[in-house]
Design a protein around this motif. Structure first.
Motif, PDB file in Angstrom:
ATOM      1  N   PRO B 158      43.738  40.525  14.982  1.00 39.41           N
ATOM      2  CA  PRO B 158      43.778  40.967  13.601  1.00 39.41           C
ATOM      3  C   PRO B 158      43.189  40.325  12.649  1.00 39.41           C
ATOM      4  O   PRO B 158      42.675  40.657  11.381  1.00 39.41           O
ATOM      5  N   THR B 159      43.209  38.893  12.690  1.00 37.72           N
ATOM      6  CA  THR B 159      42.714  38.174  11.634  1.00 37.72           C
ATOM      7  C   THR B 159      41.146  38.215  11.774  1.00 37.72           C
ATOM      8  O   THR B 159      40.578  37.857  10.821  1.00 37.72           O
ATOM      9  N   ARG B 160      40.568  38.603  12.614  1.00 37.40           N
ATOM     10  CA  ARG B 160      39.069  38.917  12.853  1.00 37.40           C
ATOM     11  C   ARG B 160      38.699  40.129  12.209  1.00 37.40           C
ATOM     12  O   ARG B 160      37.873  40.179  11.280  1.00 37.40           O
ATOM     13  N   THR B 161      39.559  41.241  12.621  1.00 38.65           N
ATOM     14  CA  THR B 161      39.217  42.491  12.316  1.00 38.65           C
ATOM     15  C   THR B 161      39.776  42.807  10.684  1.00 38.65           C
ATOM     16  O   THR B 161      39.066  43.740   9.862  1.00 38.65           O
ATOM     17  N   GLY B 162      40.923  42.518  10.372  1.00 35.75           N
ATOM     18  CA  GLY B 162      41.687  42.836   9.152  1.00 35.75           C
ATOM     19  C   GLY B 162      42.501  43.533   9.254  1.00 35.75           C
ATOM     20  O   GLY B 162      43.097  44.168   8.127  1.00 35.75           O
ATOM     21  N   VAL B 163      42.678  44.201  10.130  1.00 37.78           N
ATOM     22  CA  VAL B 163      43.754  45.548  10.228  1.00 37.78           C
ATOM     23  C   VAL B 163      45.132  44.973  10.152  1.00 37.78           C
ATOM     24  O   VAL B 163      45.354  44.010  10.578  1.00 37.78           O
ATOM     25  N   CYS B 164      45.925  45.809   9.492  1.00 33.60           N
ATOM     26  CA  CYS B 164      47.394  45.431   9.065  1.00 33.60           C
ATOM     27  C   CYS B 164      48.118  45.586  10.719  1.00 33.60           C
ATOM     28  O   CYS B 164      47.548  46.072  11.557  1.00 33.60           O
ATOM     29  N   MET B 165      49.296  45.178  10.743  1.00 33.97           N
ATOM     30  CA  MET B 165      50.090  44.650  11.988  1.00 33.97           C
ATOM     31  C   MET B 165      50.444  46.084  12.399  1.00 33.97           C
ATOM     32  O   MET B 165      50.302  46.266  13.681  1.00 33.97           O
ATOM     33  N   LYS B 166      50.817  47.241  11.644  1.00 35.05           N
ATOM     34  CA  LYS B 166      51.326  48.085  12.067  1.00 35.05           C
ATOM     35  C   LYS B 166      50.039  48.938  12.860  1.00 35.05           C
ATOM     36  O   LYS B 166      50.088  49.407  13.889  1.00 35.05           O
TER      37      LYS B 166
END
Lengths: 341, 246
Positions: B158-166
């Motif tokens: 997610p640090t690459r794509t930027g999506v939130c954890m949920k």
């Protein structure tokens, strides 16, 4: 009276002799020899009938499967590593290719083909005193590490007090719980349902389905046989034999089609791709599996080999004889031209 | 109150219009109307009239948002074929171009927990939350494949794509379900079949003989009783461990 007595003796000796072959094969009780029909596979030819595990059959099937190194060692999706470069002489390169061929042969070993396993219905004891004591079933599994899974005792105590051996599905599930195998799930993946199978077949991913089936199911389970049957049927319907060529599943496909006497499509496909030797092996396999068919008997009588075998098969047995004969003519013309040159 | 609204209006105005969220759209209109002399209103309209208009606009926008959600609820994969999607993203994946806001050069190793809490959406929502038409569903294979590396077959961090954890967790669940149903191909482990006995002749899986009356000294299975080892084997073992025996 004496004749009756003699007939009875003959009956008794007949049935005693037939009890000797392996218990796996279905026993067909022919009382009197004259009553047995010649064209059906009867108990007399059961012992002569070739099995999938016979070395001769296996050699022919591996010959048909082929060995395409580019397909066997195609790049797979895995963790990326920096590439390694090796500087080799010609001889080292040849040795490397040879070792790769050996490895490929190991990878292309065919999975076993077994009859469907008989269900387990064994009750070890019935203790009425335990009836209604518990509301749930209790499963007792022997988790000793060193014993093979097929020798492991797994028993179930029902709420009504019966102690029975666990069924095959329960056994597979519990063995997976205690001794998990890589890639296998406890409940079967939903891809093996009819609709999902159809969708996967439309994407030409038959090899993936068969690999997943090998991972998930035991070779003698009903699901394994059903999925394999469905895959082979779909391949045969659409003629997509090239998808399985040079994989470990091609032998199973060929054996299935030969057993059902529907190998014409496969034969035509081989001739289209100029694999004459493979076609000849396929026809000889057919004669091994169905020794009482007309083409087998004629071939045995004439001791045919090579293209002559194909001709006999085309005339006697196949429905697509026109195409096979055309292809044979074309091959003969080519052979004549090359001989003339 | 008015000052904060103005500040928010400025912030929202700075955002590019293509990524505006319908919820925010109606809030934007609401704030513009409430702030006062906006471009759409004349200054002589009485305040009650402006509030009625605001409410009707608010309803319309809410309806539009709900309609947009319903349009692609049944078939979320249709959105990826639509003109709207191509106009917004083209051939690039949904997460390309998104930039997280954080202090310092190194971003936190986990993205935010969630972008949407109840009705409120945060500023700079993640690529999946900012477009309500993007629905993570196991049959939406094209969308799922944008989040899987084509070389390794692994899901992007997610640090690459930027999506939130949920949304990342929902993504993992959808990808697992897609692999389970057969929509997504994956690398299958190789199974060895040599050296296994499939005869099913052992008593554990075969049929046990019915209980006979056991004679004295006889056990149910012959391997229950005492097994005496071979004398030679015992002597060999004793010889090897002679130093340790008393």
């Amino acid at each position: 009276m004496a004749a009756l007595g003699a007939a009875r003796c003959l009956l008794r000796t007949c049935s005693r002799v037939k009890r000797v072959p392996k218990s796996k094969q279905p026993r067909v009780r022919c009382g009197v020899r004259t009553l047995c029909s010649g064209t059906r596979d009867n108990a007399l030819s059961d012992t002569a009938r070739p099995r999938f595990s016979d070395p001769a059959v296996r050699d022919l099937l591996t010959g048909i499967t082929g060995l395409d190194l580019q397909k066997v060692f195609r790049p797979v999706k895995e963790e990326l590593k920096p590439p390694t470069y090796k500087l080799m002489t010609d001889q080292q390169l040849e040795e490397a290719v040879e070792s790769a061929t050996e490895q490929a042969k190991k990878l292309l070993r065919m999975p076993p083909l077994l009859p469907e396993r008989k269900p387990i219905h064994d009750v070890l004891s019935v203790d009425e005193i335990l009836d209604g004591v518990h509301a749930a079933k209790y499963v007792f599994t022997d988790v000793t590490y060193d014993i093979p899974h097929r020798e492991r005792f797994i028993v179930v105590r029902e709420p009504d007090g019966t102690l029975r051996k666990a069924s095959w599905e329960e056994r597979d599930r519990l063995v997976q719980v205690y001794f998990p195998k890589d890639g296998r799930k406890i409940t079967a993946p939903l891809v093996f349902k009819e609709e999902n199978l159809r969708m996967v077949f439309s994407q030409d991913r038959h090899e993936d389905v068969l690999d997943m089936c090998l991972v998930q199911f035991e070779p003698d389970s009903s699901d394994y046989i059903r999925v394999h049957g469905a895959t082979y049927e779909d391949l045969e319907k659409l003629g997509k034999y090239q998808l399985l060529r040079s994989t470990r599943h091609f032998g199973g496909l060929a054996w299935y089609l030969l057993g059902a006497r529907r190998a014409d499509g496969l034969l035509v496909d081989m001739l289209k791709r100029d694999l004459l030797q493979d076609a000849v092996s396929l026809v000889s396999l057919f004669h091994m599996v169905h020794p009482h068919s007309e083409s087998a008997q004629e071939a045995a009588g004439q001791r045919a080999a090579g293209a002559a075998l194909l001709k006999i098969y085309a005339q006697k047995e196949s429905q697509k004889s026109g195409y096979i004969e055309l292809a044979l003519q074309a091959y003969e013309q080519l052979a004549a031209k090359s001989a003339a040159d | 109150m008015a000052a904060s609204f103005q500040g928010i209006a400025k912030l929202l105005g700075r955002l590019s219009p293509s990524f505006s969220h319908p919820l925010r759209q109606y809030r934007l209109c609401l704030q513009r109307l409430r702030v006062g002399p906006g471009p759409c209103l004349s200054p002589f309209v009485p305040p009650s009239h402006s509030f009625c208009k605001a409410l009707s606009l608010q309803d319309e926008n809410a309806n539009q948002a709900a309609e947009a959600l319903l349009r692609y609820k049944e078939s979320p994969w249709d959105y990826l074929e639509s003109e709207e999607y191509i106009e917004k993203y083209g051939t690039k994946p949904v997460w390309e171009g998104y930039r997280r806001n954080h202090k310092g050069g190194i971003p936190p190793q986990k993205t935010r927990k969630t972008c949407i809490r109840g009705d409120k959406i945060c500023a700079n929502p993640c690529p999946v939350c900012r477009d309500p038409n993007i629905i993570i569903h196991y049959q939406n294979v094209k969308l799922l494949q944008q989040f899987i590396s084509p070389q390794t077959g692994m899901v992007y961090d997610p640090t690459r794509t930027g999506v939130c954890m949920k949304r990342q967790k929902k993504l993992h669940e959808a990808i697992d379900a897609a692999k389970d149903h057969g929509f997504l191909p994956f690398q299958i482990p190789y199974v060895e079949f040599s050296g296994e006995d499939y005869s099913n002749s052992h008593d554990a899986v075969g049929s046990t003989s019915p209980p006979q009356s056991l004679a004295s000294g006889e056990t149910w299975y012959k391997w229950y009783s005492e097994i005496t080892p071979d004398e030679k084997e015992v002597a060999k073992v004793r010889r090897t461990y002679k130093a340790y025996l008393k």
